[in-house]
Design an enzyme around this catalytic site. Structure first.
Site, PDB file in Angstrom:
ATOM      1  N   SER A  40     -25.265   0.064  21.384  1.00  0.00           N
ATOM      2  CA  SER A  40     -24.754   0.036  22.550  1.00  0.00           C
ATOM      3  C   SER A  40     -25.139   1.319  23.556  1.00  0.00           C
ATOM      4  CB  SER A  40     -23.432  -0.294  22.613  1.00  0.00           C
ATOM      5  OG  SER A  40     -22.667   0.694  22.063  1.00  0.00           O
ATOM      6  N   HIS A 153     -21.967  -4.528  17.442  1.00  0.00           N
ATOM      7  CA  HIS A 153     -21.915  -4.128  16.103  1.00  0.00           C
ATOM      8  C   HIS A 153     -21.566  -5.074  15.105  1.00  0.00           C
ATOM      9  CE1 HIS A 153     -21.045   0.399  17.560  1.00  0.00           C
ATOM     10  NE2 HIS A 153     -22.495  -0.272  17.922  1.00  0.00           N
ATOM     11  N   GLU A 162     -14.768  -1.828  19.447  1.00  0.00           N
ATOM     12  CA  GLU A 162     -14.005  -1.281  18.243  1.00  0.00           C
ATOM     13  C   GLU A 162     -12.589  -1.186  18.509  1.00  0.00           C
ATOM     14  OE1 GLU A 162     -15.965   2.713  18.016  1.00  0.00           O
ATOM     15  OE2 GLU A 162     -17.824   1.956  18.572  1.00  0.00           O
ATOM     16  N   GLU A 203     -20.437  -0.537  11.262  1.00  0.00           N
ATOM     17  CA  GLU A 203     -19.452   0.920  11.157  1.00  0.00           C
ATOM     18  C   GLU A 203     -18.728   0.842  10.108  1.00  0.00           C
ATOM     19  OE1 GLU A 203     -18.346   2.509  15.018  1.00  0.00           O
ATOM     20  OE2 GLU A 203     -20.229   2.655  15.669  1.00  0.00           O
ATOM     21  N   ASP A 240     -12.287   1.020  21.630  1.00  0.00           N
ATOM     22  CA  ASP A 240     -13.870   1.220  22.520  1.00  0.00           C
ATOM     23  C   ASP A 240     -14.102  -0.235  22.784  1.00  0.00           C
ATOM     24  OD1 ASP A 240     -15.928   1.799  23.585  1.00  0.00           O
ATOM     25  OD2 ASP A 240     -17.046   2.857  21.805  1.00  0.00           O
ATOM     26  N   GLU A 283     -11.644   4.227  24.879  1.00  0.00           N
ATOM     27  CA  GLU A 283     -13.162   4.817  25.147  1.00  0.00           C
ATOM     28  C   GLU A 283     -13.828   3.678  26.040  1.00  0.00           C
ATOM     29  OE1 GLU A 283     -15.168   5.954  21.888  1.00  0.00           O
ATOM     30  OE2 GLU A 283     -17.128   5.455  22.546  1.00  0.00           O
ATOM     31  N   ASP A 310     -17.946   7.659  27.179  1.00  0.00           N
ATOM     32  CA  ASP A 310     -19.189   7.881  26.517  1.00  0.00           C
ATOM     33  C   ASP A 310     -20.329   7.416  27.288  1.00  0.00           C
ATOM     34  OD1 ASP A 310     -21.031   7.146  24.406  1.00  0.00           O
ATOM     35  OD2 ASP A 310     -20.121   5.601  23.632  1.00  0.00           O
ATOM     36  N   LYS A 335     -22.032  12.841  21.462  1.00  0.00           N
ATOM     37  CA  LYS A 335     -23.040  12.303  20.503  1.00  0.00           C
ATOM     38  C   LYS A 335     -24.343  13.018  20.661  1.00  0.00           C
ATOM     39  CE  LYS A 335     -21.675   7.294  20.837  1.00  0.00           C
ATOM     40  NZ  LYS A 335     -22.065   6.274  21.662  1.00  0.00           N
ATOM     41  N   HIS A 363     -20.059   9.762  15.578  1.00  0.00           N
ATOM     42  CA  HIS A 363     -21.458   9.209  14.888  1.00  0.00           C
ATOM     43  C   HIS A 363     -22.260   8.364  16.026  1.00  0.00           C
ATOM     44  CE1 HIS A 363     -18.922   5.461  13.659  1.00  0.00           C
ATOM     45  NE2 HIS A 363     -18.868   5.733  14.942  1.00  0.00           N
ATOM     46  N   LYS A 386     -14.873  10.439  15.629  1.00  0.00           N
ATOM     47  CA  LYS A 386     -14.846   9.129  15.552  1.00  0.00           C
ATOM     48  C   LYS A 386     -16.076   8.687  14.526  1.00  0.00           C
ATOM     49  CE  LYS A 386     -16.929   6.092  18.624  1.00  0.00           C
ATOM     50  NZ  LYS A 386     -17.033   4.957  19.670  1.00  0.00           N
TER      51      LYS A 386
HETATM   52  P1  PGA Z   1     -23.523   3.027  19.457  1.00  0.00           P
HETATM   53  O1  PGA Z   1     -22.017   2.684  19.520  1.00  0.00           O
HETATM   54  O2  PGA Z   1     -23.816   4.120  18.714  1.00  0.00           O
HETATM   55  O3  PGA Z   1     -24.008   1.550  19.004  1.00  0.00           O
HETATM   56  O4  PGA Z   1     -23.974   3.459  20.927  1.00  0.00           O
HETATM   57  C1  PGA Z   1     -21.030   3.830  19.474  1.00  0.00           C
HETATM   58  C2  PGA Z   1     -20.237   3.797  20.733  1.00  0.00           C
HETATM   59  O5  PGA Z   1     -20.399   2.887  21.840  1.00  0.00           O
HETATM   60  O6  PGA Z   1     -19.270   4.535  20.884  1.00  0.00           O
HETATM   61 ZN    ZN Z   2     -18.433   4.059  22.845  1.00  0.00          ZN
END
Ligand code: PGA
Ligand code: ZN
Length: 426
Positions: A40, A153, A162, A203, A240, A283, A310, A335, A363, A386
């Site tokens: 995503s 996911h 999440e 995840e 999230d 998030e 994010d 990230k 991650h 996270k």
């Molecule tokens: P992604 O998801 O690594 O698939 O982008 C993680 C997130 O949205 O925090």
């Molecule tokens: Zn996110």
């Protein structure tokens, strides 16, 4: 000085190819780093270069990125001082020549950037967290553990991506992991007893066929309590929704629930959830381009909820500065592959800390056995991390590395659950 740079294709946790880089220094020190990959992804992330050749890896090969490392990048960085991370990273940025690292690939550049710092740490005979953070590095991050997976996911109708638990009442990182693991296994049992499927998503969290956030949250709260903990005191809930994923034509389209919410209705719904459950952090509550929504939610709830950007920030210090000025979010997800170099990542973390924004090291949903982010979380004093659920080695590898770091720090380590994650329920 850097004497050898070598990249190869390896597989990530979803079975897709990824870039792994080895950097060797003249004194024989070595560093190895593997690059993660999101599902995503934010629209403004640095570009992950994929070959697009349908005959190999269904088009997802990273052979070109690997070739760029072994060719142009190796030539440009060989001979540079590995301790001078800023110069190594700037050299690659300049060589790439684009704003989004799309020519050489952010996956190529990041692999070299992280392998370089790991080689430099080894040359100093220091653990990575210590080399990055210096003598002051001692704060273990509070983990947000993603025990129910939905959205992009998982193959279930759950709109939100999440559902995480943060063991804010733990006295150490290890105790946080123990508590999380207990809740994870209790949740498994209660889902199974209710006739739900207990397979896990990308995840490592469960991915039952829930359609609403309430269903997921009720099971999570029950699992916390059945494990002998108090929801809201020992554990905070963190969400999230990854709202950019279901924002279309100015509306939030909840496919699982079978309804659509306007930006205002979406905010009211989130605030209602935060009233009814001990939620401390959300998030990407708003989509990456719904700035009006971001500002409204931050103005309304930013004093009592952690609102983590994010997709809206993409680990970019300049985008974060826009948020700080514009009054949206009060925390940032970091990230490394969203921005593509360690130097830029450090600048983003420093920018956040200066503005009083919380920092959550993160991650990606596609990961490898690489544990660099665990060390970066401690080295950069992020306070939160996270890195998925309490299953799947691509997730637990990071927790296990943090357990080792805590052990290495011994009595000087710090863990401050309630100090870091605050919410009006706690
Ligand atoms: P992604 O998801 O690594 O698939 O982008 C993680 C997130 O949205 O925090
Ligand atoms: Zn996110």
């Amino acid at each position: 000085a850097i004497s050898r740079v070598h990249a190869r294709q390896i597989l990530d946790s979803r079975g897709n190819p990824s870039v792994e880089v080895d950097v060797e220094l003249a004194d024989g020190s070595r560093g190895r780093a593997a690059v993660p990959s999101g599902a995503s992804t934010g629209a403004n992330e640095a570009v992950e270069l994929r070959d697009g050749d349908p005959r190999r890896f269904h088009g997802k090969g990273v052979g070109q990125a690997v070739a760029h490392v072994n060719g142009e990048i190796a030539t440009a960085v060989t001979g540079l001082d590995a301790e001078d991370q800023a110069t190594v990273d700037a050299t690659m940025i300049e060589l790439d020549g684009t704003k989004d690292k799309g020519r050489l690939g952010a996956n190529a550049i990041l692999g070299v950037s992280l392998a370089t710092v790991k080689a430099a740490a080894e040359a100093h005979r220091q653990p990575l967290f210590r080399y990055v953070g210096g003598v002051g590095a001692r704060l273990l991050p509070v983990p947000m553990m993603n025990i129910v997976n939905g959205g992009a996911h998982a193959d279930n109708p759950l709109d939100f991506q999440e559902f995480m638990i943060a063991p804010v009442g733990a006295t150490s990182f290890f105790e946080a992991v123990r508590m999380g693991s207990e809740v994870f296994h209790t949740l498994r049992r209660s889902l199974a007893e209710a006739g739900h499927n207990v397979n896990v998503g990308d995840e490592g969290g469960f991915a039952p066929a829930f359609t609403t956030a309430d269903e997921a949250l009720d099971f999570v709260l029950l699992a916390i309590e059945q494990s002998g903990y108090r929801a809201g005191a020992d554990f905070a809930i963190c969400l999230d929704p990854a709202s950019s994923e279901f924002f279309t034509d100015g509306h939030y389209a909840y496919a699982g629930e079978g309804l659509t919410r306007t930006s205002d209705e979406h905010i009211d719904y989130l605030l209602d959830l935060a009233r009814r459950y001990p939620i401390a952090s959300i998030e990407d509550p708003m989509a990456e381009d719904d700035f009006t929504g971001w500002k409204r939610l931050t103005a309304e709830a930013g004093d009592r909820l952690q609102l983590v950007g994010d997709d809206v920030f993409c680990t970019d210090a300049d985008r974060l500065l826009d948020g700080i000025e514009g009054g949206y979010a009060n925390a940032i997800l970091v990230k490394v592959n969203q921005i593509g170099t360690l130097t830029e990542t450090i600048r983003t973390v420093e920018t956040a800390h200066k503005a009083g924004y919380r920092v959550v090291m993160s991650h990606r949903s596609g990961e490898t056995e690489d544990t660099t982010i665990a060390d970066l979380a401690v080295g950069l004093g992020c306070g939160q991390i996270k890195t998925g659920s309490l299953s799947r080695s691509d997730r637990t590898a990071k927790y296990n590395q943090l357990i080792r770091i805590e052990e290495e720090l011994g009595g000087s380590s710090e863990f401050d659950g309630r100090g870091v994650v605050r919410g009006d329920h706690l």
